[in-house]
Design an enzyme around this catalytic site. Structure first.
Site, PDB file in Angstrom:
ATOM      1  N   HIS A  12       5.071  47.373 119.905  1.00  0.00           N
ATOM      2  CA  HIS A  12       6.931  47.001 118.791  1.00  0.00           C
ATOM      3  C   HIS A  12       8.221  46.303 119.415  1.00  0.00           C
ATOM      4  O   HIS A  12       8.531  45.645 118.675  1.00  0.00           O
ATOM      5  CB  HIS A  12       6.756  48.210 117.514  1.00  0.00           C
ATOM      6  CG  HIS A  12       7.958  47.888 116.199  1.00  0.00           C
ATOM      7  ND1 HIS A  12       7.413  46.770 115.385  1.00  0.00           N
ATOM      8  CD2 HIS A  12       8.991  47.692 115.979  1.00  0.00           C
ATOM      9  CE1 HIS A  12       8.578  47.305 114.543  1.00  0.00           C
ATOM     10  NE2 HIS A  12       9.903  48.321 115.165  1.00  0.00           N
ATOM     11  N   ASP A  69      17.822  53.674 124.250  1.00  0.00           N
ATOM     12  CA  ASP A  69      16.795  55.036 124.655  1.00  0.00           C
ATOM     13  C   ASP A  69      18.087  55.717 123.094  1.00  0.00           C
ATOM     14  O   ASP A  69      19.537  55.188 122.557  1.00  0.00           O
ATOM     15  CB  ASP A  69      17.856  56.212 124.899  1.00  0.00           C
ATOM     16  CG  ASP A  69      16.722  57.405 124.832  1.00  0.00           C
ATOM     17  OD1 ASP A  69      15.474  56.722 125.179  1.00  0.00           O
ATOM     18  OD2 ASP A  69      17.532  58.537 125.125  1.00  0.00           O
ATOM     19  N   GLY A 157       8.780  58.764 113.054  1.00  0.00           N
ATOM     20  CA  GLY A 157       9.368  59.637 113.112  1.00  0.00           C
ATOM     21  C   GLY A 157      10.187  60.055 112.395  1.00  0.00           C
ATOM     22  O   GLY A 157       9.028  60.843 111.704  1.00  0.00           O
TER      23      GLY A 157
HETATM   24  P1  IMP Z   1      13.222  55.989 121.585  1.00  0.00           P
HETATM   25  O1  IMP Z   1      13.816  56.051 122.329  1.00  0.00           O
HETATM   26  O2  IMP Z   1      13.613  55.015 120.939  1.00  0.00           O
HETATM   27  O3  IMP Z   1      11.758  56.640 121.861  1.00  0.00           O
HETATM   28  O4  IMP Z   1      13.686  57.117 119.991  1.00  0.00           O
HETATM   29  C1  IMP Z   1      12.993  58.785 120.896  1.00  0.00           C
HETATM   30  C2  IMP Z   1      12.770  59.734 119.255  1.00  0.00           C
HETATM   31  O5  IMP Z   1      13.811  59.161 117.975  1.00  0.00           O
HETATM   32  C3  IMP Z   1      11.432  59.183 118.448  1.00  0.00           C
HETATM   33  O6  IMP Z   1      10.023  59.858 119.379  1.00  0.00           O
HETATM   34  C4  IMP Z   1      11.825  59.387 117.565  1.00  0.00           C
HETATM   35  O7  IMP Z   1      11.262  60.902 117.017  1.00  0.00           O
HETATM   36  C5  IMP Z   1      13.947  59.350 116.451  1.00  0.00           C
HETATM   37  N1  IMP Z   1      13.918  57.985 116.546  1.00  0.00           N
HETATM   38  C6  IMP Z   1      14.029  56.583 117.575  1.00  0.00           C
HETATM   39  N2  IMP Z   1      14.858  55.494 116.460  1.00  0.00           N
HETATM   40  C7  IMP Z   1      14.164  56.846 115.120  1.00  0.00           C
HETATM   41  C8  IMP Z   1      13.774  55.906 113.415  1.00  0.00           C
HETATM   42  O8  IMP Z   1      14.032  54.831 113.991  1.00  0.00           O
HETATM   43  N3  IMP Z   1      13.631  56.288 112.988  1.00  0.00           N
HETATM   44  C9  IMP Z   1      13.164  57.362 113.041  1.00  0.00           C
HETATM   45  N4  IMP Z   1      13.209  58.049 114.105  1.00  0.00           N
HETATM   46  C10 IMP Z   1      13.583  57.780 115.091  1.00  0.00           C
END
Ligand code: IMP
Length: 199
Positions: A12, A69, A157
């Site tokens: 995505h 991140d 999330g």
């Molecule tokens: P990542 O670094 O984008 O993989 O995000 C790490 C974690 O933050 C994810 O596994 C979610 O739990 C939370 N997170 C990040 N972005 C979102 C979002 O747009 N909606 C909901 N949860 C998010």
């Protein structure tokens, strides 16, 4: 066309980035460059984790690279879950499966805030770009509040419990079209795109 690596295999995210930058850069994923390492993310800030991933690619493949991140920061919890957003339930002693992880993460957070009327929070994304010898950061933030219960089926999330300022629906209720315009990730990516379109 210049080549740049996006240190991710998230389909995505790759699609989103290619839609914005694809006419100027060939965007390669970790898989495209043959990297199947589990790159360490041991930082205590989003920027540190993003830089760790981007530098790993630069060091091992000598390619320009950016990495992201993200996570949720709740004011009343001193910024938790922060960089631990993905594994918040686990670090709080809950056992989770791949299927129920998001749900249990939200339960833990709602429980911690149960008697709290101060529910301000934000989602934050940091992107680190390693370009030759240079390092650049691009941050995106969306402010909002944590609802008292889960609402909506969309997103992923913490989306069902995050209501962005100016809306009366959660990210999970608003749907991807609106979310992708106002989200922390969209804002950070827009800054990266603006920078890259000028080099
Ligand atoms: P990542 O670094 O984008 O993989 O995000 C790490 C974690 O933050 C994810 O596994 C979610 O739990 C939370 N997170 C990040 N972005 C979102 C979002 O747009 N909606 C909901 N949860 C998010």
């Amino acid at each position: 066309m210049k080549t740049i690596v996006f240190a991710s295999n998230n389909a995505h995210k790759l699609e989103e980035i290619r839609a914005i930058l694809g006419n100027k850069f060939e965007i390669k994923s970790l898989k495209d460059i043959g990297c199947d390492a589990d790159i360490p993310e041991t930082g205590v800030t989003f920027r540190e984790n993003a830089l760790q991933k981007a530098q790993y690619v630069k060091e091992h493949y000598n390619l320009d690279c950016f990495a992201d991140d993200s996570g949720l920061q709740v004011e009343a919890l001193n910024g938790e879950p922060g960089v631990y957003s993905a594994r918040y339930a686990t670090i709080n002693g809950c056992e989770v499966t791949k299927e129920n992880k998001d749900d249990v993460n939200m339960n833990v957070l709602l429980e911690k805030l149960s008697n709290n009327t101060e529910r301000k929070a934000c989602f934050r994304t940091s992107i680190a770009l390693v370009l030759g010898e240079e390092i650049h950061y691009f941050d995106g933030v969306v402010e909002g509040t944590i609802t008292t219960d889960k609402r909506g089926e969309g997103g992923f999330g913490y989306d069902p419990i995050f209501m962005p300022d100016g809306y009366d629906k959660t990210f999970a209720e608003l749907g991807n079209d609106i979310k992708n315009h106002i989200s922390h990730r969209a804002r950070a990516v827009a800054k990266l795109a603006e920078f890259l379109s000028n080099i």
